[in-house]
Scaffold this active site. Sequence first.
Site, mmCIF file in Angstrom:
data_model
loop_
_atom_site.group_PDB
_atom_site.id
_atom_site.type_symbol
_atom_site.label_atom_id
_atom_site.label_comp_id
_atom_site.label_asym_id
_atom_site.label_seq_id
_atom_site.Cartn_x
_atom_site.Cartn_y
_atom_site.Cartn_z
ATOM 1 C CD GLN A 28 -3.212 -5.115 8.288
ATOM 2 O OE1 GLN A 28 -2.178 -5.061 8.954
ATOM 3 N NE2 GLN A 28 -3.214 -4.960 6.975
ATOM 4 C CE LYS A 64 -0.616 0.766 4.928
ATOM 5 N NZ LYS A 64 0.166 2.034 4.888
ATOM 6 C CB THR A 65 3.977 2.292 1.720
ATOM 7 O OG1 THR A 65 3.454 1.993 3.014
ATOM 8 C CG2 THR A 65 4.827 3.552 1.802
ATOM 9 C CG ASP A 116 -1.029 5.293 4.619
ATOM 10 O OD1 ASP A 116 -1.718 4.320 4.244
ATOM 11 O OD2 ASP A 116 0.168 5.195 4.915
ATOM 12 C CD GLU A 117 -1.532 2.143 8.215
ATOM 13 O OE1 GLU A 117 -2.571 1.474 8.414
ATOM 14 O OE2 GLU A 117 -0.420 1.619 8.047
#
Length: 747
Positions: free
Chosen positions: A256, A37-38, A225-226
């Site tokens: 997650q 993903k990064t 992100d996240e």
Amino acid sequence: MTPTLHAALAGLNPAQREAVMHLDSPLLILAGAGSGKTRVITVKIAWLIGERGVDPRSILAVTFTNKAAGEMRERALALLNGDGDGEVGVDPRDLSLRTFHSFGAWMLRRNSDVAGLPRGFNIYDDDDSITLLKALYPEQKRVTLARFYHLISRAKDYCLSPDDDLSDISEDPEFVEVYRAYQTRLEEIGNVDFGDLIMKPVQLLEREPVVAQRMQRRFRYILVDEYQDSNVAQYRMLRALAADDAFVCVVGDDDQSIYRFRGAEVQNILTFPDTFPGTHVVRLEQNYRSTAPILDLAGAVVANNQGRLGKTLFTDRGDGELPRLLLLPDQDDEVSFVIDRVRRAERAGEEGETAVLYRTNAQSRAFETALLRENIPYRIVGAVRFWDREEVKDAVAFLKFLANPRDEVSFRRIVNKPARGLGAKSVERILEKLAPARGDLSAAADYAIPDLSRKAGTALGAFVRLVERLRTLIEGGAPRTPDGAPAPESAATTPASLAAIVEDMLASSGLSQYHKEQDEVSGTQKLQNLEELINAASLYAASLEGLTDFLEVIELDSAREQADNADARVVLITMHNTKGLEFDRVVITGLEEGLFPRDDDPEELEEERRLFYVAITRARHELTLTSCRYRRLHGKLTDFLPSRFLTEIPRELVQVDADGYSGGSGHDGAGTLAGLRAGRSRGENHPWPKGTAVYHDDYGAGVVTRAWYAGSEAVVLVRFETGATAQFIPKYTLLERIAADAGGEVW
């Protein structure tokens, strides 16, 4: 487009490329564990600038840590300003890649006049904020004020002011006024705390149209992100920043989301398509980390959750070995397995690390002890070594003083911890009495009582009586009550092991309560570490010889030198701390009911299952799960059942090794998983149903929080008024039914 960016795009798989190049509607990238993903989010930023000609200043990318933001910045700039022809030449200052809090601070600096803040406002950290509360409430203990500040921070995570309904944050009748007084004073000073860095920008965006329009015109492309770790305040910030025609992209994994205790709200990602109509969802399901059997197991576990959007991880790595499930007799066998596996890896010349994962930091103690004695270098992630932890050192200092009343270092550490009003001057008065006391600090303290203030003298007298009572127990004399009087004849029994004396000391000294309050404030596990110290003491006799043997072992373990940790082949780490990491070999330990998962709350249960999924997906090549039939709890061997999560695993996905079992407690050899599933399905007509009030001689009063069957045996999980939980098979346990109070509760 730079050659570097072109090469990066060419190296993406189809789903990753789709995620990078989608721009026509809101985008939700469901990025499975190990799916890159990064790489996707940084390539997308570079693609927007280098291929679509987007002004870098119109892009806002936010994440949760400075490290992640820095990494995203470096990667994106490398793609844009790489070597070769076609460099874009982006000024790093034009890229807004920030954490949520740094963006909030940036926004407040530029709108300080509207926000009612001086341009040079300071940001208070937790310690500063507690100090401010202490100035407002000087009569209150600092730990009490720290608990209030924790509640204030949680309220701000939900964008709740003192004027809002705060009943979901706390029922404490004082909380609202404490919050109001704190916030009023903070604003009078002209500073902000960390919670304000999100809440105040949200208030500006929602209440000041001019500010909102200016920010919305500036940031036309917003990437988060996240996103599964965002809280309510951060969601509202995103919603208020995004104009109707802005491009919004969030990246995350609903499977997650494991930080609910920090305020993370998994519903943010689950409801993103509802919040932003027309959302396009891209699932990154190709995993570049783990073997297929490991991914199959992870998928089977998390599929039992109801609150998820769903995805299926796959890999091109080919087949690997099935994960192993070891059903072991006790935690000593669990430790022995880890040592043996590490030794086998060394002999075979296997590369990479062996990671030992556990639910709570306290579980590291047994592994640390064994690794040190075996001279196996290890590193512990996210925590200090067990014997170096503050709460453990406090307890050990008290035990040292019981063993040697001349130990001035230990005496200084414990005489005023928790605070008894005995400052440095009081301690010096005590030390002045050492000569007539012949070096015995307890006797010197007794002599010094008349020279102290009434309050200090009373506190010191209670401390002296406690020390004398505990020494009497250790030396085998007649037991006494906490006030020093002879105990009733019925109580005149010698403790079975040193564990009982350690538990008594922790409770009577106030150390247990003190560290419990610390846990409530900071979400730590200090009390569990103290309980593990009790477990360690259970192997020693309740005598002076037993105490000195125990202290000698502690000192030897504490003093053992480790090899260079950079070369360590073993990693000790909690499941929560593994997020974002990966290891060649993973051993997930402590898979028992009451330990993992810990309770029956539906939301907590789903989060614990997600945590299990995260733990499983840390493994590259080899995964082992361990569950023990017996584990020491409060210094006593307790019969445990395997975690319910193990019952959810299809039998064909694991190799089950139950050779160490003789049956009972649900461990039934090769048919274990099927047997557990069948046994747990018969909860009806249980003789000890949920809600039954009970009493146990060792634990006290409690209530049954869960009731089920293991095979033909009725089993219960009981929560006691002390906060402890324990599991019993009533048929073999002296568990007594008692009457609940009028409110239907035991306490």
